[in-house]
Scaffold this active site. Sequence first.
Site, PDB file in Angstrom:
ATOM      1  N   GLN A 101     -12.095-120.526  39.919  1.00 57.98           N
ATOM      2  CA  GLN A 101     -11.074-119.970  39.647  1.00 57.98           C
ATOM      3  C   GLN A 101     -11.377-118.590  41.069  1.00 57.98           C
ATOM      4  O   GLN A 101     -11.021-117.380  40.966  1.00 57.98           O
ATOM      5  CB  GLN A 101     -11.695-119.283  38.142  1.00 57.98           C
ATOM      6  CG  GLN A 101     -11.408-119.703  37.124  1.00 57.98           C
ATOM      7  CD  GLN A 101     -12.091-119.252  35.645  1.00 57.98           C
ATOM      8  OE1 GLN A 101     -11.288-118.384  35.717  1.00 57.98           O
ATOM      9  NE2 GLN A 101     -13.691-120.037  35.540  1.00 57.98           N
ATOM     10  N   HIS A 119      -6.623-119.574  41.373  1.00 57.07           N
ATOM     11  CA  HIS A 119      -6.269-117.751  41.221  1.00 57.07           C
ATOM     12  C   HIS A 119      -6.234-117.537  42.626  1.00 57.07           C
ATOM     13  O   HIS A 119      -5.618-116.545  43.175  1.00 57.07           O
ATOM     14  CB  HIS A 119      -7.396-116.982  40.829  1.00 57.07           C
ATOM     15  CG  HIS A 119      -7.145-117.124  39.281  1.00 57.07           C
ATOM     16  ND1 HIS A 119      -8.789-116.989  38.349  1.00 57.07           N
ATOM     17  CD2 HIS A 119      -6.789-117.380  38.650  1.00 57.07           C
ATOM     18  CE1 HIS A 119      -8.557-117.128  37.268  1.00 57.07           C
ATOM     19  NE2 HIS A 119      -7.413-117.230  36.997  1.00 57.07           N
ATOM     20  N   GLY A 186     -20.686-121.560  36.497  1.00 53.80           N
ATOM     21  CA  GLY A 186     -20.660-119.626  36.587  1.00 53.80           C
ATOM     22  C   GLY A 186     -19.434-119.223  36.010  1.00 53.80           C
ATOM     23  O   GLY A 186     -19.383-118.436  36.387  1.00 53.80           O
ATOM     24  N   ASN A 212     -25.047-122.260  33.386  1.00 55.59           N
ATOM     25  CA  ASN A 212     -24.847-120.787  33.603  1.00 55.59           C
ATOM     26  C   ASN A 212     -26.257-119.957  33.628  1.00 55.59           C
ATOM     27  O   ASN A 212     -26.933-120.837  32.898  1.00 55.59           O
ATOM     28  CB  ASN A 212     -23.767-120.164  32.404  1.00 55.59           C
ATOM     29  CG  ASN A 212     -23.306-118.972  32.867  1.00 55.59           C
ATOM     30  OD1 ASN A 212     -23.710-118.176  32.895  1.00 55.59           O
ATOM     31  ND2 ASN A 212     -21.825-119.002  32.478  1.00 55.59           N
ATOM     32  N   ALA A 231     -27.336-121.521  39.271  1.00 60.75           N
ATOM     33  CA  ALA A 231     -26.206-122.631  40.037  1.00 60.75           C
ATOM     34  C   ALA A 231     -26.659-123.363  41.275  1.00 60.75           C
ATOM     35  O   ALA A 231     -26.772-123.829  41.287  1.00 60.75           O
ATOM     36  CB  ALA A 231     -24.821-122.182  39.826  1.00 60.75           C
TER      37      ALA A 231
HETATM   38  P1  NAD Z   1     -16.958-113.888  35.149  1.00 57.78           P
HETATM   39  O1  NAD Z   1     -17.364-113.073  36.226  1.00 57.78           O
HETATM   40  O2  NAD Z   1     -16.370-113.228  33.654  1.00 57.78           O
HETATM   41  O3  NAD Z   1     -18.481-114.175  34.630  1.00 57.78           O
HETATM   42  C1  NAD Z   1     -19.404-114.947  35.298  1.00 57.78           C
HETATM   43  C2  NAD Z   1     -20.701-115.554  34.956  1.00 57.78           C
HETATM   44  O4  NAD Z   1     -21.360-116.502  36.092  1.00 57.78           O
HETATM   45  C3  NAD Z   1     -21.437-115.586  33.624  1.00 57.78           C
HETATM   46  O5  NAD Z   1     -21.084-116.052  32.367  1.00 57.78           O
HETATM   47  C4  NAD Z   1     -22.356-115.268  34.176  1.00 57.78           C
HETATM   48  O6  NAD Z   1     -23.420-114.871  33.596  1.00 57.78           O
HETATM   49  C5  NAD Z   1     -22.384-116.393  35.679  1.00 57.78           C
HETATM   50  N1  NAD Z   1     -23.180-116.552  36.163  1.00 57.78           N
HETATM   51  C6  NAD Z   1     -23.600-115.354  37.247  1.00 57.78           C
HETATM   52  N2  NAD Z   1     -24.392-115.173  38.038  1.00 57.78           N
HETATM   53  C7  NAD Z   1     -24.669-117.220  38.214  1.00 57.78           C
HETATM   54  C8  NAD Z   1     -25.293-117.739  38.805  1.00 57.78           C
HETATM   55  N3  NAD Z   1     -26.265-117.533  39.828  1.00 57.78           N
HETATM   56  N4  NAD Z   1     -25.309-118.743  38.835  1.00 57.78           N
HETATM   57  C9  NAD Z   1     -24.966-119.147  37.674  1.00 57.78           C
HETATM   58  N5  NAD Z   1     -24.210-118.042  36.347  1.00 57.78           N
HETATM   59  C10 NAD Z   1     -24.117-117.262  36.818  1.00 57.78           C
HETATM   60  O7  NAD Z   1     -16.699-114.390  36.363  1.00 57.78           O
HETATM   61  P2  NAD Z   1     -14.789-115.543  36.014  1.00 57.78           P
HETATM   62  O8  NAD Z   1     -15.276-116.160  34.939  1.00 57.78           O
HETATM   63  O9  NAD Z   1     -14.973-116.420  36.783  1.00 57.78           O
HETATM   64  O10 NAD Z   1     -13.439-115.054  35.467  1.00 57.78           O
HETATM   65  C11 NAD Z   1     -13.279-113.219  36.072  1.00 57.78           C
HETATM   66  C12 NAD Z   1     -12.184-113.649  37.324  1.00 57.78           C
HETATM   67  O11 NAD Z   1     -12.881-112.627  38.709  1.00 57.78           O
HETATM   68  C13 NAD Z   1     -12.509-114.687  37.872  1.00 57.78           C
HETATM   69  O12 NAD Z   1     -10.404-115.114  37.488  1.00 57.78           O
HETATM   70  C14 NAD Z   1     -12.297-115.028  39.585  1.00 57.78           C
HETATM   71  O13 NAD Z   1     -10.868-115.378  39.768  1.00 57.78           O
HETATM   72  C15 NAD Z   1     -11.993-113.340  39.941  1.00 57.78           C
HETATM   73  N6  NAD Z   1     -13.393-113.554  40.429  1.00 57.78           N
HETATM   74  C16 NAD Z   1     -13.246-113.930  41.713  1.00 57.78           C
HETATM   75  C17 NAD Z   1     -14.749-113.666  42.329  1.00 57.78           C
HETATM   76  C18 NAD Z   1     -14.896-115.471  44.106  1.00 57.78           C
HETATM   77  O14 NAD Z   1     -14.149-115.484  44.345  1.00 57.78           O
HETATM   78  N7  NAD Z   1     -15.988-115.226  44.515  1.00 57.78           N
HETATM   79  C19 NAD Z   1     -15.811-112.876  42.539  1.00 57.78           C
HETATM   80  C20 NAD Z   1     -15.331-111.933  41.126  1.00 57.78           C
HETATM   81  C21 NAD Z   1     -13.874-112.487  40.553  1.00 57.78           C
END
Ligand code: NAD
Length: 247
Positions: A101, A119, A186, A212, A231
């Site tokens: 995502q 996405h 994650g 997670n 992770a």
């Molecule tokens: P989310 O923010 O809803 O959830 C993130 C999850 O990751 C949580 O359950 C949290 O407990 C877990 N988490 C946090 N740090 C962690 C780690 N170090 N190791 C393991 N788990 C960890 O994110 P989502 O479910 O991806 O949904 C949010 C939307 O935001 C998605 O559609 C995504 O496309 C977008 N997004 C993308 C980025 C990116 O490209 N890096 C960053 C922010 C949001």
Amino acid sequence: MGKLIEQAADIIINSKSTIALTGAGISVESGIPDFRSAGGLWEKFDPAEYASISAFRSDPEKIWEMLREMDSVVRGARPNSAHIGMGELEKMGYLHYVITQNIDNLHQEGGTKNVIEYHGNSSTLSCLWCGKSYQAEEKRGEHPPRCECQKILKPDVIFFGEAIPQEAMSRSFQLASSAHALMVVGTSAAVSPANTIPGIAKQNGAKVIEINKEITHLTGTLTDIFLQGSAGEIISVLVDAVKRKGK
Ligand code: NAD
């Protein structure tokens, strides 16, 4: 935890088709905040206000304030041991596809070749009016970046309210329907329709390994093995176990 890692490694080694669904959490250790991280980008810019397509259409200049900051965070990020570990699993033949995502390109930079970007990706920009596309790099000096038709460009990432690219959606459905194992890494699995993937895989008999820091609504319902922790740490240990136990 050691026993759960061994069980997860056995599932991966014995599975003929393993896929992964990853979310923002896998890139947190690379310095890109998820929607829940304290401080940083998303405390300044509420995703509900800044990440919808209707907001972009009505005031693209305002949304570019957020996009510019997001771009500098993503550009400075490097793959962490979770991305690299998944690349190694693919190379060893134990991971067949990553459905992400994320829009940050870190799976590819970490060595994974088979990546479905559910996405989209932030490295290209398109014009919603005339359809012309550009590399984000060639427009980096412009604030906000404009098309040759003078309209403000949009990065090729999926905003809330936009359709998922058809190819990504149908391929992910196909893969989830035939997977023997699914790693869910994650993600809060709160964003639809990506969050239907674990249910589709499970219904078709896949074992679900969830990694997670915190429990989610999948833990204890769909998840077979929950590996709690960051992770980067968990995937490194898991890859070591797969190397030790695999052929
Ligand atoms: P989310 O923010 O809803 O959830 C993130 C999850 O990751 C949580 O359950 C949290 O407990 C877990 N988490 C946090 N740090 C962690 C780690 N170090 N190791 C393991 N788990 C960890 O994110 P989502 O479910 O991806 O949904 C949010 C939307 O935001 C998605 O559609 C995504 O496309 C977008 N997004 C993308 C980025 C990116 O490209 N890096 C960053 C922010 C949001």
